[in-house]
Design an enzyme around this catalytic site. Sequence first.
Site, PDB file in Angstrom:
ATOM      1  N   ASN A 155       0.772   4.752  -3.985  1.00  0.00           N
ATOM      2  CA  ASN A 155       1.740   3.681  -4.230  1.00  0.00           C
ATOM      3  C   ASN A 155       1.388   2.352  -3.569  1.00  0.00           C
ATOM      4  O   ASN A 155       1.781   1.299  -4.052  1.00  0.00           O
ATOM      5  CB  ASN A 155       3.153   4.135  -3.842  1.00  0.00           C
ATOM      6  CG  ASN A 155       3.258   4.584  -2.397  1.00  0.00           C
ATOM      7  OD1 ASN A 155       2.294   5.078  -1.806  1.00  0.00           O
ATOM      8  ND2 ASN A 155       4.430   4.423  -1.821  1.00  0.00           N
ATOM      9  N   GLU A 251       3.279  11.076   7.475  1.00  0.00           N
ATOM     10  CA  GLU A 251       4.398  10.312   6.896  1.00  0.00           C
ATOM     11  C   GLU A 251       4.715  10.982   5.569  1.00  0.00           C
ATOM     12  O   GLU A 251       3.961  10.882   4.614  1.00  0.00           O
ATOM     13  CB  GLU A 251       3.996   8.846   6.739  1.00  0.00           C
ATOM     14  CG  GLU A 251       5.190   7.912   6.596  1.00  0.00           C
ATOM     15  CD  GLU A 251       5.559   7.690   5.141  1.00  0.00           C
ATOM     16  OE1 GLU A 251       6.448   8.426   4.649  1.00  0.00           O
ATOM     17  OE2 GLU A 251       4.978   6.799   4.520  1.00  0.00           O
ATOM     18  N   CYS A 285       7.929   4.632  -0.322  1.00  0.00           N
ATOM     19  CA  CYS A 285       8.400   5.662   0.610  1.00  0.00           C
ATOM     20  C   CYS A 285       9.802   5.379   1.129  1.00  0.00           C
ATOM     21  O   CYS A 285      10.568   6.302   1.389  1.00  0.00           O
ATOM     22  CB  CYS A 285       7.432   5.786   1.782  1.00  0.00           C
ATOM     23  SG  CYS A 285       5.782   6.323   1.301  1.00  0.00           S
TER      24      CYS A 285
END
Length: 477
Positions: A155, A251, A285
């Site tokens: 992304n 993450e 995110c």
Amino acid sequence: MKLQECYGLWMSGQWHKAGKYKDLYNPYSGEVLARIAQADASEGVRAIEAAHEAFAVFGRMSAYQRSEILYRVAGLIDERREELARVTAMEAAKPLKAARGEIARTVETYRFAAEAAKQVTGEQVAMDAAEGGHQHFGFTIRVPIGVVTAITPFNFPFNLVAHKVGPALAAGNTIVLKPAEQTPLSGLLLAGLFQEAGLPAGVLNIVTGEGAELGEVLTTHPLVRKISFTGSYAVGQLIQRQAGLRRTTLELGSNAALIIDENTDIAAVAARCVSGAFAYNGQVCISLQRILVHQSLYEEFKQHFVTAAAKLITGSPLEEATDVTSLISEKAADRIMNWIGEAVAGGAVIETGGLRSARNIIAPTLLTQVPRSAKVWTEEIFGPVAVLLPFDHWEEAIREVNSSRYGLMAGVYTSDIKRAFEAARELEAGGVVVNDIPTFRVDHMPYGGVKDSGKGTEGVAYAVQEMTQLKLISFNV
């Protein structure tokens, strides 16, 4: 920057042929962009060994030299920002104006890394504070840990790579990068940029291919000292098991929530929320997914949000005006539509959107009356979908936000300073943003989650700390 027709593996400062190659497709147009090498485990080992060999020299390079290389690569990216933005738009289907924003942030991230390279320091330790410490002088230093492996998502293919490569090099480590299968070009183009910037051969190695093929060697090889991963919870859990005692930064996703208190200027806040929920098709995110609005403002907020969402322009990522475009894949679009369908079957109402058009485009969607068991409420949707919920009491809203198994970022809008501090203290998240959306991020701030959002902290200087080893030096004087 003209794309090559075929890209191999970048190891020891050279391109190497791979045993297998695969076509890379533009998610919007379907056209073939390039053929990309598909490394196997043995080629992953070669990349790790190249990084280990280079560490013997690079680990002793001065902070000034490392900083200069990072400044130079930031300058080279800045010079070519329009070309690189178009690469991002083509391979990630990121709207061009969002891609330009990512490249600007990437330049800044590498500049932060250049500054951090000069600030890797320790501190004096008061050895004589202990009874047996008389005549001892102590201090700490931070030393690079060695080979870092980085596995990055699709992304933010330039900037999230920068958040791993930049700190690793600033700390004096060498690195093996595996970019996302969907967006390898952004990572591969770094090879030439860093070579031009003067990075020694073998310090940065880039292997492309499937995670199932490369993942285990990148997390278990004995020469690897640290793994940095951004991606799904399931893969992060597997990496942590495989990594053993190695250091990891994971993450792993989010279900970002925002609480909007009474007496808030709804018109301005609603427009900001639309941006936070639908920027880059919600494939962020910390994309705003759950919006909790005080009952007194609920209907007004919903109206403003739906109006603002309807103004977003759908189209090709290479068109200047486009706000929303193709999802990264047909599989992603299928999953999102299934989750919307599940919510509606459970009683949810589609206030806007909920439709899928050609090229895997899903219209920006707002859902209300969503059951708490629906995946759009409990899981990370990673698409252009937001959920709206009214609340009566501040404490109730905080409990709702904390009901998620994720905790990366959260936000609150309130003019009550007591409630602001209560949210800061009570919300279970790695970061709490007051009077802005949880999608807000600047690249030098600490960034990391709690609960199933992962472990470890990014944000350049903080990542450097995690990529160095604290060493005590003690003198008997």
